[in-house]
Design an enzyme around this catalytic site. Structure first.
Site, PDB file in Angstrom:
ATOM      1  CG  ASP A  37      12.972 -14.602  90.621  1.00 48.37           C
ATOM      2  OD1 ASP A  37      14.117 -14.831  91.050  1.00 48.37           O
ATOM      3  OD2 ASP A  37      12.696 -14.573  89.410  1.00 48.37           O
ATOM      4  NE  ARG A  52       4.367 -25.923  96.862  1.00 52.74           N
ATOM      5  CZ  ARG A  52       5.460 -26.542  96.448  1.00 52.74           C
ATOM      6  NH1 ARG A  52       5.401 -27.764  96.019  1.00 52.74           N
ATOM      7  NH2 ARG A  52       6.634 -25.934  96.460  1.00 52.74           N
ATOM      8  CB  ALA A  93       4.344 -20.767  92.020  1.00 53.74           C
ATOM      9  CB  SER A 131      12.132 -19.576  81.335  1.00 58.53           C
ATOM     10  OG  SER A 131      13.391 -20.189  81.213  1.00 58.53           O
ATOM     11  CD  GLU A 183      16.594 -23.876  79.931  1.00 55.07           C
ATOM     12  OE1 GLU A 183      16.383 -25.017  79.510  1.00 55.07           O
ATOM     13  OE2 GLU A 183      17.710 -23.340  79.894  1.00 55.07           O
ATOM     14  CE1 TYR A 220      11.014 -24.083  84.528  1.00 55.34           C
ATOM     15  CE2 TYR A 220      12.444 -23.403  82.729  1.00 55.34           C
ATOM     16  CZ  TYR A 220      11.721 -23.106  83.866  1.00 55.34           C
ATOM     17  OH  TYR A 220      11.699 -21.814  84.328  1.00 55.34           O
ATOM     18  CG  HIS A 222      16.695 -14.444  87.385  1.00 53.32           C
ATOM     19  ND1 HIS A 222      16.165 -15.022  86.252  1.00 53.32           N
ATOM     20  CD2 HIS A 222      15.743 -14.516  88.318  1.00 53.32           C
ATOM     21  CE1 HIS A 222      14.941 -15.419  86.491  1.00 53.32           C
ATOM     22  NE2 HIS A 222      14.653 -15.138  87.746  1.00 53.32           N
ATOM     23  NE  ARG A 245      19.310 -19.767  90.356  1.00 51.60           N
ATOM     24  CZ  ARG A 245      18.332 -20.106  89.527  1.00 51.60           C
ATOM     25  NH1 ARG A 245      17.128 -20.403  89.987  1.00 51.60           N
ATOM     26  NH2 ARG A 245      18.537 -20.119  88.225  1.00 51.60           N
ATOM     27  N   GLY A 246      18.407 -21.480  94.948  1.00 57.69           N
ATOM     28  CA  GLY A 246      18.308 -22.848  95.471  1.00 57.69           C
ATOM     29  C   GLY A 246      19.613 -23.599  95.238  1.00 57.69           C
TER      30      GLY A 246
END
Ligand code: F7E
Length: 321
Positions: free
Chosen positions: A16, A36, A86, A130, A132, A154, A184, A189-190
């Site tokens: 994002d 970081r 983050a 989220s 979630e 989470y 999304h 995307r990871g």
């Protein structure tokens, strides 16, 4: 010509963050990101999503867990808008390491809200909430009024961030908004998230680089949209006179299995020939069903998703292949 506004993003190296940075640059913002130190030292790997815009943005070393480093970044940048993206965002990992997830996601949000309140109380703040948070859903479809019932640390940590954001809005009058974003996705995307895992394995199998696709819960239902559409909603929230909370979703659902079918089908493969069910990818308590109602975002923000499920899957598979 001078820049219009200054924005500070946490999570700028993520999916994002990279799309949002591009959007803000296209609107002539001065864009800053908190990154970081480990990412700064490992630029080749960590900057893959923002390599093409590195020359246009300014990065500040810092971690959301450190009040001191966030204070320093906010103090240098004095942003007009802050997008707090983050997080430890992988739900599966939040079962393996509850404490890091809870600490980073809740304390990190608290740190940045507190720094903004001290240094730039008039800034506009976005929190990445989220779906979630809805967890084992108590209403369908889910709206801004649906009670939260999280099923993971989470989800609980995102509820904390959501309530912190609301608290800073009501107690201190800050322009602080939360997006309740449903899943999304996209080519950035990871790899650990299910959609990217599927598009990547479909490509690998087609190329003869893998033989099977190990997955967990195939019947989980998600409301999947494209991240590029969703960052636009994030920006729109901060352009409103009043801060508020918004569900961002497509209103269309698919199962994990249907995602597999669509992705493999694009490469003329039958997913049932390759999927294996692996208990390691099942969660102790999964969110089985999510469907968002983004009526408020459509009415107030004038937002609606542009990219269809089919086009998104095609973009992801094409990219991985
Ligand atoms: O799982 C099932 C899994 O990890 C989706 C994050 O961005 O969206 C995301 O959270 C579903 C779940 O995303 C595998 O059990 C089956 O039911 O892609 P996911 P998520 O957990 O929905 C929300 C909105 C966020 O905020 C999060 O940050 O797919 N599933 N087999 C699997 N999931 C994974 N990862 N891997 C599997 O092998």
């Amino acid at each position: 010509m001078g820049k219009t506004k200054t924005a500070l993003l946490t999570g700028v190296t993520g999916q994002d963050g990279s799309y949002l940075a591009e959007l803000l640059l296209s609107k002539d913002y001065e864009v800053h990101g908190v990154v970081r130190r480990v990412a700064i030292e490992d630029g080749d790997v960590r900057y893959t999503r923002i390599k093409h815009i590195l020359k246009d943005i300014t990065l500040h070393s810092g971690s959301i867990e450190s009040h001191q480093s966030i204070f320093a970044a906010v103090n240098i940048v004095k942003p007009d808008e802050v997008y707090h993206l983050a997080a430890q965002s992988f739900v599966g990992e939040s079962f393996a390491d509850e404490f890091t997830t809870m600490k980073v996601n809740s304390e990190g949000t608290h740190n940045i809200l507190s720094c903004c309140r001290s240094i730039v109380p008039d800034c506009r703040f976005y929190f990445a909430g989220s779906s979630e948070m809805f967890g084992e859903v108590l209403q369908t479809p889910q709206t801004e009024k649906t009670p939260f019932n999280p099923r993971s640390i989470y989800g609980i940590s995102k509820c904390v961030g959501f309530h912190l954001t609301k608290h800073y809005r009501t107690a201190y009058g800050m322009h602080a908004s939360s997006g309740i974003l449903f899943n999304h996705e996209g080519p950035r995307r990871g790899y650990e998230f299910v959609t990217r895992k599927i598009s990547r394995y479909a490509a690998k199998i087609k190329l003869g680089l893998a033989k099977t696709l190990p997955l967990g819960n195939l019947s989980a239902v998600r409301d999947w949209g494209h991240a590029q559409d969703y960052v636009e909603a994030q920006w729109l929230m901060l352009q409103q006179d009043q801060p508020d909370d918004y569900v961002v979703a497509t209103g269309v659902t698919h199962t994990v299995y249907e995602f597999c079918k669509a992705a493999f089908g694009l490469l003329s493969l039958k997913c049932e020939d390759y999927i294996t069910v692996d208990e390691r990818f099942k969660r102790p308590s999964d969110v089985n069903f999510l469907l968002g109602d983004a009526t408020k975002a459509r009415k107030v923000l004038g937002w609606k998703p542009k990219i269809s499920f089919e086009d998104m899957v095609a973009e992801m598979v094409r990219n991985d292949y």
